[in-house]
Design a protein around this motif. Structure first.
Motif, PDB file in Angstrom:
ATOM      1  N   TYR A  56       0.903  -1.091  -0.012  1.00  9.52           N
ATOM      2  CA  TYR A  56       0.147   0.080   0.152  1.00  9.52           C
ATOM      3  C   TYR A  56       0.841   1.233   0.029  1.00  9.52           C
ATOM      4  O   TYR A  56       0.231   2.441  -0.423  1.00  9.52           O
ATOM      5  CB  TYR A  56      -0.859  -0.039   1.124  1.00  9.52           C
ATOM      6  CG  TYR A  56      -1.877  -1.109   1.129  1.00  9.52           C
ATOM      7  CD1 TYR A  56      -3.031  -1.024   0.470  1.00  9.52           C
ATOM      8  CD2 TYR A  56      -1.865  -2.279   1.784  1.00  9.52           C
ATOM      9  CE1 TYR A  56      -4.037  -2.016   0.368  1.00  9.52           C
ATOM     10  CE2 TYR A  56      -2.480  -3.290   1.841  1.00  9.52           C
ATOM     11  CZ  TYR A  56      -3.636  -3.159   1.082  1.00  9.52           C
ATOM     12  OH  TYR A  56      -4.642  -4.146   0.832  1.00  9.52           O
ATOM     13  N   SER A  68       5.797   5.149   6.492  1.00  5.84           N
ATOM     14  CA  SER A  68       4.294   5.404   6.182  1.00  5.84           C
ATOM     15  C   SER A  68       3.444   4.252   6.603  1.00  5.84           C
ATOM     16  O   SER A  68       2.424   4.464   7.011  1.00  5.84           O
ATOM     17  CB  SER A  68       4.411   5.371   4.493  1.00  5.84           C
ATOM     18  OG  SER A  68       4.977   6.387   3.813  1.00  5.84           O
ATOM     19  N   SER A  69       3.853   2.861   6.445  1.00 11.16           N
ATOM     20  CA  SER A  69       3.124   1.875   7.184  1.00 11.16           C
ATOM     21  C   SER A  69       2.886   2.095   8.526  1.00 11.16           C
ATOM     22  O   SER A  69       1.756   1.843   8.909  1.00 11.16           O
ATOM     23  CB  SER A  69       3.943   0.713   6.938  1.00 11.16           C
ATOM     24  OG  SER A  69       3.121  -0.472   7.166  1.00 11.16           O
ATOM     25  N   THR A  72       0.350   4.726   9.523  1.00  7.68           N
ATOM     26  CA  THR A  72      -1.016   4.043   9.391  1.00  7.68           C
ATOM     27  C   THR A  72      -1.325   3.307  10.887  1.00  7.68           C
ATOM     28  O   THR A  72      -2.475   3.351  11.236  1.00  7.68           O
ATOM     29  CB  THR A  72      -1.057   3.254   8.307  1.00  7.68           C
ATOM     30  OG1 THR A  72      -0.586   3.800   7.113  1.00  7.68           O
ATOM     31  CG2 THR A  72      -2.645   2.717   8.003  1.00  7.68           C
ATOM     32  N   VAL A  75      -2.220   5.752  13.303  1.00  9.45           N
ATOM     33  CA  VAL A  75      -3.328   6.619  13.056  1.00  9.45           C
ATOM     34  C   VAL A  75      -4.764   5.899  13.849  1.00  9.45           C
ATOM     35  O   VAL A  75      -5.512   6.562  14.384  1.00  9.45           O
ATOM     36  CB  VAL A  75      -4.031   6.434  11.563  1.00  9.45           C
ATOM     37  CG1 VAL A  75      -5.206   6.775  11.290  1.00  9.45           C
ATOM     38  CG2 VAL A  75      -3.028   7.495  10.778  1.00  9.45           C
ATOM     39  N   PRO A 128      -4.227   3.164  -0.083  1.00  9.78           N
ATOM     40  CA  PRO A 128      -3.805   3.570   1.172  1.00  9.78           C
ATOM     41  C   PRO A 128      -4.839   4.346   1.908  1.00  9.78           C
ATOM     42  O   PRO A 128      -4.867   4.292   3.019  1.00  9.78           O
ATOM     43  CB  PRO A 128      -2.453   4.291   0.804  1.00  9.78           C
ATOM     44  CG  PRO A 128      -2.367   4.647  -0.707  1.00  9.78           C
ATOM     45  CD  PRO A 128      -3.419   3.538  -1.310  1.00  9.78           C
ATOM     46  N   VAL A 132      -6.414   3.646   5.543  1.00  9.33           N
ATOM     47  CA  VAL A 132      -6.503   4.480   6.548  1.00  9.33           C
ATOM     48  C   VAL A 132      -7.555   4.605   7.316  1.00  9.33           C
ATOM     49  O   VAL A 132      -7.929   4.645   8.531  1.00  9.33           O
ATOM     50  CB  VAL A 132      -5.581   5.807   6.165  1.00  9.33           C
ATOM     51  CG1 VAL A 132      -5.800   6.923   7.461  1.00  9.33           C
ATOM     52  CG2 VAL A 132      -4.070   5.664   6.005  1.00  9.33           C
ATOM     53  N   ARG A 135      -8.439   1.565   9.255  1.00  6.55           N
ATOM     54  CA  ARG A 135      -7.583   1.901  10.493  1.00  6.55           C
ATOM     55  C   ARG A 135      -8.236   2.663  11.648  1.00  6.55           C
ATOM     56  O   ARG A 135      -8.423   2.431  12.630  1.00  6.55           O
ATOM     57  CB  ARG A 135      -6.327   1.921  10.051  1.00  6.55           C
ATOM     58  CG  ARG A 135      -5.316   2.146  11.400  1.00  6.55           C
ATOM     59  CD  ARG A 135      -5.263   0.910  12.044  1.00  6.55           C
ATOM     60  NE  ARG A 135      -4.365   0.960  13.157  1.00  6.55           N
ATOM     61  CZ  ARG A 135      -3.829  -0.077  14.039  1.00  6.55           C
ATOM     62  NH1 ARG A 135      -4.398  -1.279  13.859  1.00  6.55           N
ATOM     63  NH2 ARG A 135      -3.028  -0.102  14.694  1.00  6.55           N
TER      64      ARG A 135
END
Length: 443
Positions: A56, A68-69, A72, A75, A128, A132, A135
């Motif tokens: 992603y 970046s992962s 997430t 988040v 992505p 998000v 998530r």
């Protein structure tokens, strides 16, 4: 009007005779729910370290993709306090059982949808973004799940044995780890690295749906908390629990959050971050790190049971204090062992790290529930535990950034674990003065 109860500190009296058969059934239902909760949450955590960075968050720089992962991942923790506010307040108004049914459904459905989500190569930037969003929804549901499960277990238990029964929902954490790491480990073994990266990682996420059905059936048989039922009968439920907790109990939130910090943040450091560090920096195989997480979770179950009994005997605050000290003592040796990249030493280090940080985690439910009166307990525990969760969610991200800045050194991980351990140990000193109940429910 009902009289005030010494068992709850503030609120109407509740029956002193407790049927332990009911207590055990409620604790089991709470355990099953938290196991599914952590299974779903840890799936995301492990996937964030193993596959989301490639599926992603496409980048030529592996550290950028990993950050970046992990962002997430963070988040979801940011969403947890919002869920804590919402479901905590509702739990103090309409009951613990009703909210626990809602949160478990939310967690299970979202996890299944993540397993079905197309990747970046299929639908582009929408992948992505949707990940998000899912998530966030997962974080909202988790924000009300753990606190409600611990509270309903505690409020159905005999006062003298609350530490014991409060430790049972905590076992959901290692069980969730065993199921999630075991699921990934099994898929790697069955389908191989290439197929795992392509589609095999999705199977454990999709498996959350049948697990949800089982959890709903067990949880539907829960008994509502007798303390909350007494509040309802007397008309003493709190109409504005959020305002009451934030204005009158900010010290409890601060100290209670620190007491929970090691069990949450330290765990993600030893599992999620170490999985990333081991695979990307030390170039170790996925299987070794997943096996380390799996074995650490098995040993954690026994530590949680033992530490829960210690909380019953000596008080939660003492267990938190000495557990934090033990974790601080092993912080540097654990990461020194991990940095050797020797499979045996790495696995042993993960086991030792998880077991020591699990000592205070075992009694965090007892400690947090003792900080708040029955009529605001769900709100107070949810806000406190999820405040610790917000900080914890950024631990892998911060550790990854510091490792990149330090030239792939292991020292940032060791220092973060040391600092978090000390904060949790210090909270054990202040907890007794803030508890409205007998500290730690000890004899």
């Amino acid at each position: 009007m009902a009289s005030s109860s010494p068992a709850t500190g503030l609120g109407p009296s509740v029956p002193r005779v407790v049927d332990e058969r009911v207590t055990k059934k409620v604790a089991l239902a709470a355990l099953v729910g938290t196991a599914l909760e952590w299974y779903d949450f840890f799936l995301f955590t492990t996937a964030a370290a193993l596959v989301f960075n490639a599926q992603y968050f496409v980048s030529a720089d592996p550290f950028v993709a990993a950050m970046s992962s992990f962002a997430t991942l963070a988040v979801g923790f940011v969403a947890r306090p919002i869920g804590g506010f919402i479901f905590g307040a509702l739990g103090d108004k309409v009951g613990r059982k009703k909210i626990l049914m809602i949160t478990i459904v939310g967690i299970g459905v979202v996890t299944g949808l993540i397993g079905l989500l197309p990747n970046y190569m299929t639908i582009g930037v929408a992948a992505p973004i949707i990940l998000v969003a899912l998530r966030i929804l997962q974080g909202l549901a988790v924000g009300g799940e753990w606190s409600g499960a611990v509270i309903i277990a505690v409020e159905n238990a005999p006062v003298a044995k609350r530490a014991r029964y409060a430790a049972l929902p905590q076992i959901g954490s290692p069980i969730g780890t065993i199921l999630s790491s075991g699921g990934f480990f099994g898929m790697l073994y069955l389908v191989g690295q290439t197929n795992f990266d392509a589609w095999g990682w999705r199977i454990p996420f999709i498996a959350a749906i049948p697990l949800l059905a089982v959890s709903m059936w067990i949880r539907s048989r829960l008994s509502e908390s007798p303390e909350f039922e007494a509040l309802m009968e007397s008309g003493e439920t709190e109409h504005a629990p959020i305002r009451g907790v934030l204005t009158k109990s900010w010290r409890q939130i601060l100290v209670g959050g620190c007491s929970a910090l090691l069990g949450i943040g330290g765990f993600y450091l030893i599992t999620s971050f170490v999985v990333f560090y081991g695979t990307k920096v030390l170039k170790m195989p996925y299987e070794t790190l997943l096996l380390g997480s799996l074995l650490a979770a098995v040993f954690e179950i026994f530590v949680l049971i033992w530490a829960g009994r210690m909380g019953e005997k000596y008080g939660a605050s003492k267990v938190i204090l000495w557990g934090g000290i033990a974790s601080a003592a092993v912080a540097v040796p654990v990461f020194l062992a991990i940095d050797t990249a020797n499979p045996v030493l790495v696995i042993l280090a993960m086991i030792v790290g998880v077991c020591t940080l699990s000592i205070p985690y075992a009694v965090s439910g007892t400690a947090l529930t003792s900080l708040f009166a029955t009529k605001v307990r769900y709100t107070g525990v949810a806000i406190t535990s999820n405040s610790a969760g917000v900080i914890s969610g950024f631990v892998p991200l911060i550790a990854t950034a510091l490792v990149a800045a330090s030239g792939n050194s292991f020292w940032p991980g060791a220092i973060i674990l040391l600092v978090v351990s000390v904060l949790t140990a210090l909270s054990g000193i202040f907890l007794p003065a803030l508890s409205i109940e007998e500290e730690g429910m000890k004899h």
